[in-house]
Design a protein around this motif. Structure first.
Motif, PDB file in Angstrom:
ATOM      1  N   ASP A   1      26.144  25.008 -23.748  1.00  0.00           N
ATOM      2  CA  ASP A   1      26.630  26.241 -24.355  1.00  0.00           C
ATOM      3  C   ASP A   1      26.672  26.046 -25.859  1.00  0.00           C
ATOM      4  O   ASP A   1      26.595  24.905 -26.347  1.00  0.00           O
ATOM      5  CB  ASP A   1      27.994  26.649 -23.821  1.00  0.00           C
ATOM      6  CG  ASP A   1      28.236  28.156 -24.035  1.00  0.00           C
ATOM      7  OD1 ASP A   1      27.300  28.862 -24.450  1.00  0.00           O
ATOM      8  OD2 ASP A   1      29.369  28.604 -23.799  1.00  0.00           O
TER       9      ASP A   1
ATOM     10  N   HIS B   1      25.784  32.574 -27.811  1.00  0.00           N
ATOM     11  CA  HIS B   1      25.815  32.393 -26.362  1.00  0.00           C
ATOM     12  C   HIS B   1      24.533  32.911 -25.707  1.00  0.00           C
ATOM     13  O   HIS B   1      24.057  32.337 -24.724  1.00  0.00           O
ATOM     14  CB  HIS B   1      27.039  33.133 -25.812  1.00  0.00           C
ATOM     15  CG  HIS B   1      27.202  33.003 -24.330  1.00  0.00           C
ATOM     16  ND1 HIS B   1      27.439  31.787 -23.708  1.00  0.00           N
ATOM     17  CD2 HIS B   1      27.137  33.924 -23.341  1.00  0.00           C
ATOM     18  CE1 HIS B   1      27.521  31.981 -22.397  1.00  0.00           C
ATOM     19  NE2 HIS B   1      27.340  33.259 -22.155  1.00  0.00           N
ATOM     20  N   SER B   2      23.957  33.988 -26.270  1.00  0.00           N
ATOM     21  CA  SER B   2      22.757  34.599 -25.673  1.00  0.00           C
ATOM     22  C   SER B   2      21.559  33.648 -25.645  1.00  0.00           C
ATOM     23  O   SER B   2      20.649  33.817 -24.834  1.00  0.00           O
ATOM     24  CB  SER B   2      22.386  35.876 -26.425  1.00  0.00           C
ATOM     25  OG  SER B   2      22.300  35.620 -27.820  1.00  0.00           O
TER      26      SER B   2
ATOM     27  N   TYR C   1      21.938  30.315 -25.074  1.00  0.00           N
ATOM     28  CA  TYR C   1      22.243  29.261 -24.102  1.00  0.00           C
ATOM     29  C   TYR C   1      22.389  29.768 -22.664  1.00  0.00           C
ATOM     30  O   TYR C   1      22.195  29.015 -21.719  1.00  0.00           O
ATOM     31  CB  TYR C   1      23.503  28.503 -24.531  1.00  0.00           C
ATOM     32  CG  TYR C   1      23.294  27.683 -25.784  1.00  0.00           C
ATOM     33  CD1 TYR C   1      22.770  26.393 -25.693  1.00  0.00           C
ATOM     34  CD2 TYR C   1      23.557  28.191 -27.047  1.00  0.00           C
ATOM     35  CE1 TYR C   1      22.544  25.637 -26.834  1.00  0.00           C
ATOM     36  CE2 TYR C   1      23.330  27.447 -28.195  1.00  0.00           C
ATOM     37  CZ  TYR C   1      22.828  26.170 -28.084  1.00  0.00           C
ATOM     38  OH  TYR C   1      22.590  25.422 -29.202  1.00  0.00           O
ATOM     39  N   GLU C   2      22.731  31.066 -22.534  1.00  0.00           N
ATOM     40  CA  GLU C   2      22.980  31.603 -21.189  1.00  0.00           C
ATOM     41  C   GLU C   2      21.767  31.433 -20.261  1.00  0.00           C
ATOM     42  O   GLU C   2      21.926  30.969 -19.124  1.00  0.00           O
ATOM     43  CB  GLU C   2      23.379  33.082 -21.312  1.00  0.00           C
ATOM     44  CG  GLU C   2      24.034  33.608 -20.056  1.00  0.00           C
ATOM     45  CD  GLU C   2      24.373  35.103 -20.191  1.00  0.00           C
ATOM     46  OE1 GLU C   2      24.132  35.688 -21.269  1.00  0.00           O
ATOM     47  OE2 GLU C   2      24.859  35.655 -19.196  1.00  0.00           O
TER      48      GLU C   2
ATOM     49  N   TYR D   1      21.618  29.229 -16.802  1.00  0.00           N
ATOM     50  CA  TYR D   1      21.179  29.952 -15.590  1.00  0.00           C
ATOM     51  C   TYR D   1      20.046  29.200 -14.893  1.00  0.00           C
ATOM     52  O   TYR D   1      20.059  29.007 -13.675  1.00  0.00           O
ATOM     53  CB  TYR D   1      20.732  31.349 -16.018  1.00  0.00           C
ATOM     54  CG  TYR D   1      20.103  32.211 -14.952  1.00  0.00           C
ATOM     55  CD1 TYR D   1      20.895  32.919 -14.051  1.00  0.00           C
ATOM     56  CD2 TYR D   1      18.715  32.357 -14.866  1.00  0.00           C
ATOM     57  CE1 TYR D   1      20.320  33.745 -13.091  1.00  0.00           C
ATOM     58  CE2 TYR D   1      18.130  33.174 -13.917  1.00  0.00           C
ATOM     59  CZ  TYR D   1      18.933  33.869 -13.027  1.00  0.00           C
ATOM     60  OH  TYR D   1      18.367  34.676 -12.077  1.00  0.00           O
TER      61      TYR D   1
ATOM     62  N   TRP E   1      15.766  38.634 -18.670  1.00  0.00           N
ATOM     63  CA  TRP E   1      16.062  38.798 -20.098  1.00  0.00           C
ATOM     64  C   TRP E   1      14.842  39.213 -20.948  1.00  0.00           C
ATOM     65  O   TRP E   1      14.979  39.478 -22.132  1.00  0.00           O
ATOM     66  CB  TRP E   1      16.664  37.519 -20.674  1.00  0.00           C
ATOM     67  CG  TRP E   1      18.102  37.273 -20.323  1.00  0.00           C
ATOM     68  CD1 TRP E   1      19.203  37.879 -20.880  1.00  0.00           C
ATOM     69  CD2 TRP E   1      18.623  36.343 -19.359  1.00  0.00           C
ATOM     70  NE1 TRP E   1      20.359  37.378 -20.311  1.00  0.00           N
ATOM     71  CE2 TRP E   1      20.038  36.426 -19.378  1.00  0.00           C
ATOM     72  CE3 TRP E   1      18.027  35.437 -18.461  1.00  0.00           C
ATOM     73  CZ2 TRP E   1      20.866  35.660 -18.553  1.00  0.00           C
ATOM     74  CZ3 TRP E   1      18.843  34.669 -17.644  1.00  0.00           C
ATOM     75  CH2 TRP E   1      20.243  34.779 -17.688  1.00  0.00           C
TER      76      TRP E   1
ATOM     77  N   SER F   1      14.618  30.789 -25.447  1.00  0.00           N
ATOM     78  CA  SER F   1      15.500  29.914 -24.668  1.00  0.00           C
ATOM     79  C   SER F   1      14.709  28.765 -24.060  1.00  0.00           C
ATOM     80  O   SER F   1      15.230  27.655 -23.906  1.00  0.00           O
ATOM     81  CB  SER F   1      16.220  30.707 -23.565  1.00  0.00           C
ATOM     82  OG  SER F   1      17.216  31.523 -24.141  1.00  0.00           O
TER      83      SER F   1
END
Lengths: 324, 324
Positions: B21, B25-26, B28-29, B33, B98, B106
């Protein structure tokens, strides 16, 4: 100790002789194309110049210096997909020339290639250099994510903007400089001064880029003027204008930026008129000078012979056009 | 020395407690996941099991083991963009959930995260481990590029296909195993045996995946049967069928695969009928057994106490369903 121009030649030679080929050729061709496109080689120059302050063997930092340049070039390659940008510096981007999938995969291979270069770092420095490289690389991704998220937001604050350019641009200059300093044997205090130097230089550099987009020439910027305005990009200039405008002109500016019925040249001219009216240019110039001065003060604070610092100072002055 | 189930628990615990994290945050999310989606954890298991043969401290290889799993998961994330795949193992893919840009960025951050894990490798092993990791990662990219280029080619040979799966799948199993062996202190001869073991195991594993796509159950495969047939994918089965068919049936098979007017279920049934007629299943089973046997022979050739090799052998037998 090497002069600035000796190190510029060494970096250019090293970059021009990287062995970027393999099987299948179609994976490596976009990598060689991107690296060969050249540019200022700013990041590897910071690495070898920082090493040069503390060591007579600055060339030992060349592999890591090249790793930082290759990593930087990789980020441009993936950024061009995300920005839907068919060209870069007047030439087709990898995305524009070979398409999305090739740009994704050759970009991935390029990042791995940067770690292959890093792996040539002398073993006594490898853990610290790898740690700094990883931290820096992750910070750049965080900055790019912030930048992307700003596109769909209308409430970006100046503080958030400065944090974003710190991560997206300044962090890589700082990482490049520290990775050179580590290999020169700099102590923690000197590394800290160089961290401040490169961070402040990076902020000044990015803000100057924002400024040139509106008030520079195409030759200075390397692409047509006004791109940020046409994209309604939350640049330092726009955020400053929005801070300084009263309710009515704020509304006018925002409407103007999102009005697609106005001819581009006319839109740029009208936004510049508003920027001039609000004194945006002067605010930006003051901010750039402030960050640049902090960078120079950090250099002055280094515990090293002044003449060893000179080549790095020359680079910084040239970068901001203050060497005349 | 640890048992297979002790190491399975240690790997699962380590993977479940990775600290993924940060800010924003967007970014790492999607990483959390993807890593949290689980799977067999085959690659990190190979790492700790190989280390376990030579060392009583196999857990010191956990960070590098996790790095290999994170790298593998990253490749799936970018592959899903390139394959336009909205789901993976019955759940939305990062690309599906996403979008392209988030999956690219990511994914990039995820690759960097794998190097952050690798950086925790004990310093005496770091140069060798980093070198092996980089080589392996680049080979996987080469394999993916070959796989993509096969899509638009009608003249892919069996030799090219085997080279592609060697790079795309087997190389990562081999790299995972060698990286464990290095940290266990294995000598070059034993590393070479383990390289052969993991490469042959990887080939058997991929060919079995090809086989299950046509002749397995949805439960075994983890996705609906016949996907390769509907995509006209150059799998081992199709290339074998094309080798064995005469001119007329070869033409019929190719027409059938590219005919979009036939209902999917009907197309799958007809292709299977042709495969059965040509004895394709038996050829594949013979080939899988041959590679699996070579893997087992390489294990037998190791200079190590037999009981220390047992956990790795158990894993390999289970992977190919030969432990019953």
């Amino acid at each position: 100790m090497y002069t600035l121009s000796e190190l510029q030649k060494a970096v250019a030679d090293y970059m021009n002789h990287l062995d970027v080929d393999g099987n299948p050729h179609s994976l490596y061709e976009p990598i060689a194309y991107s690296i060969g496109a050249g540019g200022k080689r700013l990041r590897p120059m910071l690495t070898v110049l920082a090493c040069n302050i503390f060591s007579d063997n600055a060339l030992l930092a060349l592999p890591a210096a090249a790793a930082l340049e290759v990593f930087h070039t990789f980020t441009l390659l993936h950024d061009d997909i995300m920005d839907n940008a068919p060209t870069r510096r007047g030439k087709p981007s990898v995305y524009g020339k070979w398409g999305t999938n090739a740009a994704i995969l050759s970009g991935d291979a390029m990042m791995i290639y940067s770690y292959k270069l890093l792996q040539q770092t002398p073993v006594e420095f490898l853990p610290a250099v790898l740690g700094c490289f990883n931290y820096t690389a992750m910070t750049v991704c965080e900055g790019q994510q912030c930048d992307m998220s700003f596109e769909s937001r209308e409430d970006v604050s100046m503080e958030e903007y400065m944090d974003m350019i710190n991560k997206k641009t300044a962090a890589l200059l700082a990482g490049s400089t520290i990775i050179g300093a580590i290999q020169g044997g700099a102590d923690p205090q000197n590394r800290q001064h160089l961290f401040v130097f490169a961070t402040e230089l990076g902020l000044a550099f990015q803000l100057q880029d924002d400024l040139l987009d509106a008030f520079g020439t195409e030759a200075q910027l390397g692409k047509p003027i006004g791109g940020d305005i046409l994209e309604a990009k939350k640049s330092f200039l726009l955020l400053t204008a929005l801070q300084r405008a009263d309710g009515e002109s704020r509304k006018h500016l925002l409407n103007l930026l999102h009005d697609n019925t106005i001819a581009p040249a006319e839109k740029i001219a009208e936004v510049l008129r508003i920027y001039n009216h609000l004194g945006v240019r002067e605010v930006a110039e003051t901010e750039i000078t402030s960050h640049f001065n902090k960078a120079m003060e950090a250099l002055d604070a280094l515990d090293a012979e002044p003449e060893r610092i000179t080549p790095l100072r020359e680079l910084a002055l040239g970068l901001l056009g203050r060497n005349k």
